[in-house]
Design a protein around this motif. Sequence first.
Motif, PDB file in Angstrom:
ATOM      1  N   GLU A  80       0.826  -1.207   0.000  1.00  0.00           N
ATOM      2  CA  GLU A  80       0.000   0.000   0.000  1.00  0.00           C
ATOM      3  C   GLU A  80       0.859   1.256   0.000  1.00  0.00           C
ATOM      4  OE1 GLU A  80      -2.508  -0.418   3.379  1.00  0.00           O
ATOM      5  OE2 GLU A  80      -3.888  -1.835   2.399  1.00  0.00           O
ATOM      6  N   GLU A  81       1.962   1.231   0.730  1.00  0.00           N
ATOM      7  CA  GLU A  81       2.839   2.399   0.763  1.00  0.00           C
ATOM      8  C   GLU A  81       3.505   2.612  -0.590  1.00  0.00           C
ATOM      9  OE1 GLU A  81       5.443   1.948   4.095  1.00  0.00           O
ATOM     10  OE2 GLU A  81       3.914   2.611   5.530  1.00  0.00           O
ATOM     11  N   VAL A  82       3.869   1.531  -1.265  1.00  0.00           N
ATOM     12  CA  VAL A  82       4.429   1.668  -2.608  1.00  0.00           C
ATOM     13  C   VAL A  82       3.393   2.273  -3.543  1.00  0.00           C
ATOM     14  CG1 VAL A  82       5.308   0.406  -4.604  1.00  0.00           C
ATOM     15  CG2 VAL A  82       6.111  -0.173  -2.306  1.00  0.00           C
ATOM     16  N   GLU A  83       2.150   1.844  -3.423  1.00  0.00           N
ATOM     17  CA  GLU A  83       1.087   2.415  -4.257  1.00  0.00           C
ATOM     18  C   GLU A  83       0.893   3.901  -3.946  1.00  0.00           C
ATOM     19  OE1 GLU A  83      -0.569   1.220  -6.852  1.00  0.00           O
ATOM     20  OE2 GLU A  83       0.804  -0.482  -6.670  1.00  0.00           O
ATOM     21  N   GLN A  84       0.996   4.265  -2.671  1.00  0.00           N
ATOM     22  CA  GLN A  84       0.897   5.677  -2.317  1.00  0.00           C
ATOM     23  C   GLN A  84       2.017   6.480  -2.977  1.00  0.00           C
ATOM     24  OE1 GLN A  84       0.661   5.056   2.104  1.00  0.00           O
ATOM     25  NE2 GLN A  84      -0.977   6.550   1.987  1.00  0.00           N
ATOM     26  N   MET A  85       3.213   5.936  -2.970  1.00  0.00           N
ATOM     27  CA  MET A  85       4.318   6.638  -3.615  1.00  0.00           C
ATOM     28  C   MET A  85       4.092   6.771  -5.114  1.00  0.00           C
ATOM     29  SD  MET A  85       7.805   5.519  -1.597  1.00  0.00           S
ATOM     30  CE  MET A  85       7.620   3.749  -1.774  1.00  0.00           C
ATOM     31  N   LYS A  86       3.578   5.737  -5.732  1.00  0.00           N
ATOM     32  CA  LYS A  86       3.290   5.810  -7.170  1.00  0.00           C
ATOM     33  C   LYS A  86       2.245   6.885  -7.455  1.00  0.00           C
ATOM     34  CE  LYS A  86       4.404   1.007  -8.354  1.00  0.00           C
ATOM     35  NZ  LYS A  86       3.865  -0.306  -8.838  1.00  0.00           N
ATOM     36  N   GLU A  89       5.109  16.179   0.695  1.00  0.00           N
ATOM     37  CA  GLU A  89       5.074  15.966   2.149  1.00  0.00           C
ATOM     38  C   GLU A  89       4.785  14.508   2.492  1.00  0.00           C
ATOM     39  OE1 GLU A  89       2.368  18.710   3.897  1.00  0.00           O
ATOM     40  OE2 GLU A  89       3.596  20.477   3.452  1.00  0.00           O
ATOM     41  N   LEU A  90       3.854  13.903   1.760  1.00  0.00           N
ATOM     42  CA  LEU A  90       3.548  12.495   2.015  1.00  0.00           C
ATOM     43  C   LEU A  90       4.748  11.620   1.693  1.00  0.00           C
ATOM     44  CD1 LEU A  90       1.671  10.204   2.752  1.00  0.00           C
ATOM     45  CD2 LEU A  90       0.681  10.308   0.457  1.00  0.00           C
ATOM     46  N   LEU A  91       5.434  11.924   0.604  1.00  0.00           N
ATOM     47  CA  LEU A  91       6.630  11.160   0.250  1.00  0.00           C
ATOM     48  C   LEU A  91       7.710  11.295   1.324  1.00  0.00           C
ATOM     49  CD1 LEU A  91       6.848  11.927  -3.568  1.00  0.00           C
ATOM     50  CD2 LEU A  91       6.485   9.683  -2.532  1.00  0.00           C
ATOM     51  N   MET A 124      13.598   3.380   5.356  1.00  0.00           N
ATOM     52  CA  MET A 124      14.672   3.201   4.381  1.00  0.00           C
ATOM     53  C   MET A 124      14.241   2.329   3.206  1.00  0.00           C
ATOM     54  SD  MET A 124      17.902   2.779   6.996  1.00  0.00           S
ATOM     55  CE  MET A 124      19.027   2.370   5.668  1.00  0.00           C
ATOM     56  N   ASP A 125      13.381   1.342   3.451  1.00  0.00           N
ATOM     57  CA  ASP A 125      12.901   0.510   2.344  1.00  0.00           C
ATOM     58  C   ASP A 125      12.068   1.339   1.372  1.00  0.00           C
ATOM     59  OD1 ASP A 125      14.127  -1.758   3.340  1.00  0.00           O
ATOM     60  OD2 ASP A 125      12.376  -2.346   4.529  1.00  0.00           O
ATOM     61  N   ALA A 135      14.345   3.486  -0.739  1.00  0.00           N
ATOM     62  CA  ALA A 135      14.945   2.724  -1.836  1.00  0.00           C
ATOM     63  C   ALA A 135      13.939   2.500  -2.962  1.00  0.00           C
ATOM     64  CB  ALA A 135      15.472   1.387  -1.313  1.00  0.00           C
ATOM     65  N   ASP A 136      12.687   2.168  -2.593  1.00  0.00           N
ATOM     66  CA  ASP A 136      11.642   1.979  -3.611  1.00  0.00           C
ATOM     67  C   ASP A 136      11.375   3.280  -4.363  1.00  0.00           C
ATOM     68  OD1 ASP A 136      11.309  -0.698  -3.001  1.00  0.00           O
ATOM     69  OD2 ASP A 136       9.712  -0.327  -1.543  1.00  0.00           O
ATOM     70  N   PHE A 137      11.388   4.398  -3.645  1.00  0.00           N
ATOM     71  CA  PHE A 137      11.171   5.698  -4.274  1.00  0.00           C
ATOM     72  C   PHE A 137      12.215   5.961  -5.353  1.00  0.00           C
ATOM     73  CE2 PHE A 137      12.269  10.266  -4.290  1.00  0.00           C
ATOM     74  CZ  PHE A 137      11.073  10.796  -4.742  1.00  0.00           C
ATOM     75  N   CYS A 138      13.456   5.627  -5.069  1.00  0.00           N
ATOM     76  CA  CYS A 138      14.517   5.823  -6.058  1.00  0.00           C
ATOM     77  C   CYS A 138      14.365   4.866  -7.232  1.00  0.00           C
ATOM     78  CB  CYS A 138      15.887   5.656  -5.398  1.00  0.00           C
ATOM     79  SG  CYS A 138      16.281   6.951  -4.200  1.00  0.00           S
ATOM     80  N   GLN A 139      13.950   3.645  -6.946  1.00  0.00           N
ATOM     81  CA  GLN A 139      13.734   2.689  -8.031  1.00  0.00           C
ATOM     82  C   GLN A 139      12.589   3.119  -8.938  1.00  0.00           C
ATOM     83  OE1 GLN A 139      13.226  -1.188  -6.278  1.00  0.00           O
ATOM     84  NE2 GLN A 139      15.387  -1.389  -5.733  1.00  0.00           N
TER      85      GLN A 139
END
Length: 325
Positions: free
Chosen positions: A86-92, A123-125, A132-133, A136-140
């Motif tokens: 869910e957090e990865v989806e939020q970042m997307k 701000e959410l990001l 840290m995980d 790393a996903d944000f950079c990927q």
Amino acid sequence: MADQGSGGSRLPLALPPASQGCSSGGSGSSAGGAGNPRPPRNLQGLLQMAITAGSAEPDPPPEPMSEERRQWLQEAMSAAFRGQREEVEQMKNCLRVLSQATPPTAGEAELATDQQEREGALELLADLCENMDNAADFCQLSGMHLLVGRYLEAGAAGLRWRAAQLIGTCSQNVAAIQEQVLGLGALRKLLRLLDRDSCDTVRVKALFAISCLVREQEAGLLQFLRLDGFSVLMRAMQQQVQKLKVKSAFLLQNLLVGHPEHKVLVTDFPQGVRECREPELGLEELLRHRCQLLQQHEEYQEELEFCEKLLQTCFSSPTDDSMDR
């Protein structure tokens, strides 16, 4: 009895009662089997014997996991993985907002709403990338490319400082991310923001990101030197913004204490010394006040010596000619 004598010379410590069964020499340990272990011959053996003696009771055999506990464990693991997804989806989703182009014909109200959405995404990001995980996903997800290429130079100050803050949050203490950010040329842009931006908040956040890229990071420090970062820090210390002045001085002190080989860039460079003497900087007063505080604390003697050295170098030379010799 020969074995007893040699055992006592190796380890002059009293043995627990279990070792008394070995009073008839080496034969006791073989006759007693596992019930009478051999006396320890070194400290590691003594530690092992103490651990064994402290857990004389054998561990009970593991009980089979009940169906209720198994189900609870599976649900907990599923929730953890689901939370990460869910957090990865939020970042997307945030990156989709940030990737959108600003409508060319948007009115003032639309532009204000658009900026608020982008600021909210940044701000959410920043909150998510405290993990840290997630960083790393944000950079990927190529998020760092977007920040450096677009948002560090955004027209709105609110976007610039949030981008700088997010870069620092992702980069601190993560070498792989630091290397990616440095490779994108972010340090040059951050130094420019620190040196020239009209918004104090942008400059403070840029300094935070710079600190995260150069402290304990050799490649970052080398880039910092090539970009004349020390001069930028010195100019930042001349500003009227107290937070900027203090944080710049702290970073300068940290870098020079950690890398004393670079002190020559500050102390033996005539132009730098002349800049230190600028009345607007107030460096002499700041250093003398700092010295007074540090004299009361023995644990800060290295910093005290550094401040006294700066005072002597910058404010004890009688003329500029003496520095230019």
